[in-house]
Design a protein around this motif. Structure first.
Motif, mmCIF file in Angstrom:
data_model
loop_
_atom_site.group_PDB
_atom_site.id
_atom_site.type_symbol
_atom_site.label_atom_id
_atom_site.label_comp_id
_atom_site.label_asym_id
_atom_site.label_seq_id
_atom_site.Cartn_x
_atom_site.Cartn_y
_atom_site.Cartn_z
ATOM 1 N N ALA A 15 28.504 29.904 60.730
ATOM 2 C CA ALA A 15 28.016 28.952 59.512
ATOM 3 C C ALA A 15 29.247 27.854 59.622
ATOM 4 O O ALA A 15 29.120 26.766 59.593
ATOM 5 C CB ALA A 15 27.776 29.322 58.279
ATOM 6 N N ASP A 16 30.401 28.641 59.919
ATOM 7 C CA ASP A 16 31.637 27.958 59.746
ATOM 8 C C ASP A 16 31.802 26.884 61.275
ATOM 9 O O ASP A 16 32.221 25.847 61.158
ATOM 10 C CB ASP A 16 32.797 28.638 59.668
ATOM 11 C CG ASP A 16 34.091 27.818 59.682
ATOM 12 O OD1 ASP A 16 34.327 27.035 59.005
ATOM 13 O OD2 ASP A 16 35.018 28.351 60.438
ATOM 14 N N ARG A 74 41.820 28.758 51.653
ATOM 15 C CA ARG A 74 41.183 28.580 50.418
ATOM 16 C C ARG A 74 39.770 29.388 50.408
ATOM 17 O O ARG A 74 39.527 29.775 49.340
ATOM 18 C CB ARG A 74 41.137 27.194 50.135
ATOM 19 C CG ARG A 74 40.972 26.809 48.503
ATOM 20 C CD ARG A 74 40.748 25.567 48.330
ATOM 21 N NE ARG A 74 40.432 25.417 46.865
ATOM 22 C CZ ARG A 74 41.343 25.132 45.969
ATOM 23 N NH1 ARG A 74 42.510 25.257 46.227
ATOM 24 N NH2 ARG A 74 40.883 24.947 44.597
ATOM 25 N N GLU A 75 39.052 29.126 51.564
ATOM 26 C CA GLU A 75 37.675 29.865 51.739
ATOM 27 C C GLU A 75 37.782 31.277 51.894
ATOM 28 O O GLU A 75 37.360 31.935 50.945
ATOM 29 C CB GLU A 75 36.951 29.279 52.763
ATOM 30 C CG GLU A 75 36.416 27.912 52.836
ATOM 31 C CD GLU A 75 37.530 26.917 52.982
ATOM 32 O OE1 GLU A 75 38.539 27.284 53.894
ATOM 33 O OE2 GLU A 75 37.349 25.827 52.603
ATOM 34 N N ILE A 91 35.815 36.637 45.060
ATOM 35 C CA ILE A 91 34.455 37.034 44.490
ATOM 36 C C ILE A 91 33.987 38.317 44.970
ATOM 37 O O ILE A 91 32.781 38.691 44.915
ATOM 38 C CB ILE A 91 33.325 35.827 44.828
ATOM 39 C CG1 ILE A 91 33.197 35.852 46.387
ATOM 40 C CG2 ILE A 91 33.758 34.565 44.397
ATOM 41 C CD1 ILE A 91 31.939 34.604 46.799
ATOM 42 N N LEU A 96 28.767 34.216 58.424
ATOM 43 C CA LEU A 96 29.827 33.396 57.853
ATOM 44 C C LEU A 96 30.509 32.575 59.143
ATOM 45 O O LEU A 96 30.865 31.382 59.295
ATOM 46 C CB LEU A 96 30.802 33.921 57.184
ATOM 47 C CG LEU A 96 30.286 34.661 55.652
ATOM 48 C CD1 LEU A 96 31.314 35.080 54.935
ATOM 49 C CD2 LEU A 96 29.636 33.415 55.027
ATOM 50 N N THR A 144 38.764 32.447 48.276
ATOM 51 C CA THR A 144 37.601 32.440 47.509
ATOM 52 C C THR A 144 36.709 33.647 47.736
ATOM 53 O O THR A 144 36.343 34.181 46.851
ATOM 54 C CB THR A 144 36.686 31.180 47.677
ATOM 55 O OG1 THR A 144 37.554 30.160 47.682
ATOM 56 C CG2 THR A 144 35.657 31.005 46.699
ATOM 57 N N LEU A 145 36.597 34.219 49.027
ATOM 58 C CA LEU A 145 35.742 35.190 49.531
ATOM 59 C C LEU A 145 36.306 36.273 48.878
ATOM 60 O O LEU A 145 35.688 37.188 48.388
ATOM 61 C CB LEU A 145 35.677 35.261 50.866
ATOM 62 C CG LEU A 145 34.762 34.242 51.549
ATOM 63 C CD1 LEU A 145 34.948 34.341 53.006
ATOM 64 C CD2 LEU A 145 33.257 34.757 51.315
ATOM 65 N N LYS A 146 37.652 36.615 48.843
ATOM 66 C CA LYS A 146 38.281 37.569 48.338
ATOM 67 C C LYS A 146 38.034 37.783 46.796
ATOM 68 O O LYS A 146 37.881 38.878 46.219
ATOM 69 C CB LYS A 146 39.794 37.523 48.594
ATOM 70 C CG LYS A 146 40.153 38.247 50.079
ATOM 71 C CD LYS A 146 41.596 38.138 50.417
ATOM 72 C CE LYS A 146 41.950 38.840 51.448
ATOM 73 N NZ LYS A 146 43.261 39.279 51.847
ATOM 74 N N HIS A 188 29.515 24.071 61.079
ATOM 75 C CA HIS A 188 29.854 23.239 60.151
ATOM 76 C C HIS A 188 30.994 22.203 60.827
ATOM 77 O O HIS A 188 31.100 21.077 60.629
ATOM 78 C CB HIS A 188 30.541 23.765 58.992
ATOM 79 C CG HIS A 188 31.116 22.962 57.865
ATOM 80 N ND1 HIS A 188 30.306 22.071 57.253
ATOM 81 C CD2 HIS A 188 32.444 22.598 57.440
ATOM 82 C CE1 HIS A 188 31.110 21.346 56.573
ATOM 83 N NE2 HIS A 188 32.365 21.592 56.539
ATOM 84 N N ALA A 221 34.354 39.789 48.432
ATOM 85 C CA ALA A 221 34.033 40.227 49.735
ATOM 86 C C ALA A 221 35.015 41.258 50.253
ATOM 87 O O ALA A 221 36.253 41.141 49.948
ATOM 88 C CB ALA A 221 34.256 38.786 50.620
ATOM 89 N N PRO A 222 34.479 41.992 51.190
ATOM 90 C CA PRO A 222 35.339 43.268 51.491
ATOM 91 C C PRO A 222 36.013 42.774 52.603
ATOM 92 O O PRO A 222 35.827 41.736 53.331
ATOM 93 C CB PRO A 222 34.431 44.431 51.751
ATOM 94 C CG PRO A 222 33.022 43.704 51.977
ATOM 95 C CD PRO A 222 33.073 42.731 50.909
ATOM 96 N N ASP A 223 37.125 43.739 52.997
ATOM 97 C CA ASP A 223 37.809 43.179 54.067
ATOM 98 C C ASP A 223 37.222 43.120 55.493
ATOM 99 O O ASP A 223 37.451 42.124 56.099
ATOM 100 C CB ASP A 223 38.930 44.163 54.414
ATOM 101 C CG ASP A 223 40.247 44.146 53.609
ATOM 102 O OD1 ASP A 223 40.164 43.129 52.847
ATOM 103 O OD2 ASP A 223 40.993 45.174 53.190
ATOM 104 N N THR A 279 34.336 41.785 55.628
ATOM 105 C CA THR A 279 33.576 40.673 55.979
ATOM 106 C C THR A 279 34.673 39.435 56.280
ATOM 107 O O THR A 279 34.452 38.555 57.332
ATOM 108 C CB THR A 279 33.027 40.058 54.393
ATOM 109 O OG1 THR A 279 32.270 41.067 54.115
ATOM 110 C CG2 THR A 279 32.696 38.698 54.516
ATOM 111 N N MET A 333 23.918 36.685 55.925
ATOM 112 C CA MET A 333 24.199 35.461 56.552
ATOM 113 C C MET A 333 25.699 35.629 57.434
ATOM 114 O O MET A 333 26.492 36.281 57.023
ATOM 115 C CB MET A 333 24.395 34.508 55.657
ATOM 116 C CG MET A 333 25.429 34.415 54.814
ATOM 117 S SD MET A 333 25.321 33.179 53.492
ATOM 118 C CE MET A 333 23.871 34.003 52.643
#
Lengths: 233, 377
Positions: B6-7, B288-289, B296, B3, B292-294, B10, B298-300, B302, B1
């Protein structure tokens, strides 16, 4: 599983150096086994969040040893080359305020954790959908986080933490934003997941109403484990 | 997906407004590029239209555009007889204020002999000049329609044809008229002044003066060689068309060109700073997002992809808006905005590079966000 999934031995964390050094954790020993739900309590500044951050591998310990899933992660230095991969594959996180990405709907928030691991989007969404159904928020799969209630959002966050079937789940005040009834529901859900997935769950909490939902309560004070209290039979 | 997409979806309204604002800024920068190109195009429009191989002017001058040049009209016959010259025509040039139906306009008057080099190569509407006097062919930029009357000096002229895109180096539209008309306009004294000149025996009779002779050469003739031949006459100078073009772009419009060029560079620099700030703000809004990605895992790549894709999308959409704005408004500009596929493509590359460079600071900041920033209230 032969040994505990989380094993902390004589773990220390000191911030700063010299006269201004602050010892946040001192010689902490903690083990969390598969299927076990352990609560971590203590006053502010006792070192709960620091311990959680060390186990989550987002802060580096100063001394001691940390093992996840039987593998030594830190002992003198990091023993794992890719910490983010370790977090992605073995650790699930549940936050106080759910921390869902506001620009993804519920199902994509859950599927994201899988796609980061290289799983194709269709497969990831199928598993995410099944997990949301399991957590009884399947009907809200296409809702954006801003449209979810606090309880629904926390369930989606739990689904995200579980989707990669992690060995360890770390939760930081997961019920702080929920009323008593929903807090108990969430905790029961975590207990159920711990049993079914044989995961080790460590929960930082101040919420006395849910203390009875833990297999063990560990109390921290001034960076040391003050007391370990097994669940009343 | 994806991001980044998507952002953007949004916060679509905010993204569109940002793109529109940035698009307006880029439209200004793109217009400056077009005006810069337009100055060069306008400077060369007349010389290219006349299709001259050689410009013969007054000795010691580099006329008729860079310096004043006056030579007797009969020089045209001498030039026409030079070896290698296929045709020669005399021209006069003069900037004038004229009374048009819509008001006072500023024009560049070209006098030439119909049938000889010096006239417009293409007539857009109407016809070219014939044998009748007091007729003119006007460029569309003057706003004069066919049949309109123009008051110039003491005489009235009728528009019998129009051209398109023929302007002087200063941007003034060109008006073509018969050489004799233009000589009268330029050199004939007013009756009272002529009487005084005759009484004082200082001339005032002949007006057979021109500003330059333009020559077209045979295909096998060498312009430099013909120019050298012309130079042998002491009272003449000669420039090849290439020398005239260089003179126009490197001397006549040089200050304007450099000024516009520097202003364009300043605008691009300002755009780069603004783009970098917008991308930085967009990235920090997602602190913050990203944390959060880091957290959970998420590699650099991403995180970098998220910032970089948004930067390029922002730049791309804004640039498309800028191109649309400039191309829909270019005719409103008083001077030529010369933008072709090459300029648009080069600017697209410049915008892409600016977006890439502008996102570097944001990427660095995003990679420095600690995962623990996702924790807590």
């Amino acid at each position: 599983m032969a040994g505990p999934l989380v094993q902390v031995e004589k773990l220390c964390k000191t911030f700063g150096a010299g006269e201004t050094a602050v010892r946040a954790l001192a010689d902490v020993d903690l083990q969390v086994g598969a299927g076990e739900v352990v609560g971590l309590k203590g006053p502010s500044g006792s070192g709960k969040s620091t311990l959680l951050n060390l186990i989550a591998c987002i802060q580096e310990p100063t001394a001691g040893k940390l093992s996840i899933g039987g593998e030594t992660v830190w002992e003198g230095h990091w023993r794992v080359p890719d910490l983010r991969r370790l977090r992605r594959e073995r650790i699930g996180f549940i936050f106080q305020f759910h921390n869902l990405l506001p620009f993804l709907n519920a199902i994509d928030n859950v599927a994201l954790a899988m796609t980061l691991d290289g799983v194709d989007r269709t497969t990831a969404r199928q598993r995410a959908g099944a997990l949301l159904d399991y957590l009884q928020v399947g009907k809200r799969a296409s809702a954006m986080p801003s449209r979810l209630s606090g309880g629904e959002a926390q369930r989606v966050a739990i689904a995200r933490a579980l989707v990669n079937r992690p060995q360890v789940i770390l939760a930081d005040e997961p019920t702080a934003a929920l009323d008593s009834e929903r807090a108990r529901v969430v905790m029961d859900l975590l207990r159920q997941v711990a049993r079914e997935q044989q995961a080790a769950i460590l929960v930082v909490t101040h919420d006395e109403k849910i203390f009875d939902r833990f297999d063990r309560m560990v109390a921290l004070r001034d960076g040391r484990i003050e007391q370990e209290q097994p669940r009343a039979a | 997906m994806n991001l980044a997409l998507a952002d953007i979806r949004h916060k679509l309204g905010r993204f569109v407004l940002t793109c529109l604002g940035l698009g307006l800024l880029m439209a200004v920068a793109l217009s400056m590029v077009g005006i810069y190109q337009g100055v060069v195009t306008e400077a060369l429009a007349l010389s290219r239209s006349l299709r001259a191989d050689l410009w013969v002017v007054e000795s010691g001058t580099r006329g008729p555009f860079a310096e004043a040049s006056r030579i007797p009209g009969d020089v045209r016959e001498m030039v026409a007889r030079l070896p290698g010259v296929a045709a020669a025509g005399a021209i006069t040039l003069r900037t004038a204020e004229a009374q048009a139906p819509q008001g006072t306009i500023r024009v560049q008057v070209i006098g030439y002999e119909p049938g000889r080099p010096g006239g417009p190569s293409v007539i857009a509407t109407g016809r070219g000049l014939g044998g009748t006097r007091f007729e003119i062919v006007a460029d569309a930029r003057s706003g004069l329609p066919l049949g309109a009357t123009l008051l110039l000096g003491r005489y009235r002229y009728h528009v019998v044809g129009t051209t398109r895109g023929l302007v002087a180096s200063g941007g003034d539209p060109l008006i073509f008229m018969q050489l004799r008309d233009s000589q009268d306009l330029q050199f004939r004294l007013a009756p009272a002044a002529a009487r005084r000149a005759i009484a004082a025996s200082t001339g005032g009779g002949s007006t057979d003066t021109v500003n330059a002779i333009i020559a077209r050469l045979h295909p096998d003739a060498d312009p430099a060689l013909v120019a050298e031949t012309a130079l042998r006459w002491k009272h003449l100078a000669a420039l090849t068309d290439q020398e005239q073009s260089d003179l126009l772009t490197l001397s006549v419009v040089n200050r304007a060109r450099v000024q516009l060029g520097m202003f364009t560079v300043v605008l691009l620099f300002v755009s780069a700073v603004i783009i970098a700030l917008i991308i930085y703000t967009m990235t920090m809004d997602k602190l913050r997002e990203i944390a959060t990605l880091k957290l959970i895992g998420a590699p650099d790549r991403t995180i970098i992809g998220l910032v970089l894709q948004q930067a390029l999308l922002l730049g791309g959409v804004a640039y498309v808006a800028a191109v649309a704005i400039v191309f829909s408004a270019r005719d409103v500009f008083p001077r030529t905005v010369a933008l072709g596929p090459a300029e648009v493509a080069v600017m697209a590359v410049v915008v892409a590079v600016i977006c890439l460079l502008g996102s570097l600071v944001s990427i660095r900041a995003a990679l420095r966000i600690e995962p623990q920033q996702a924790l807590g209230g």
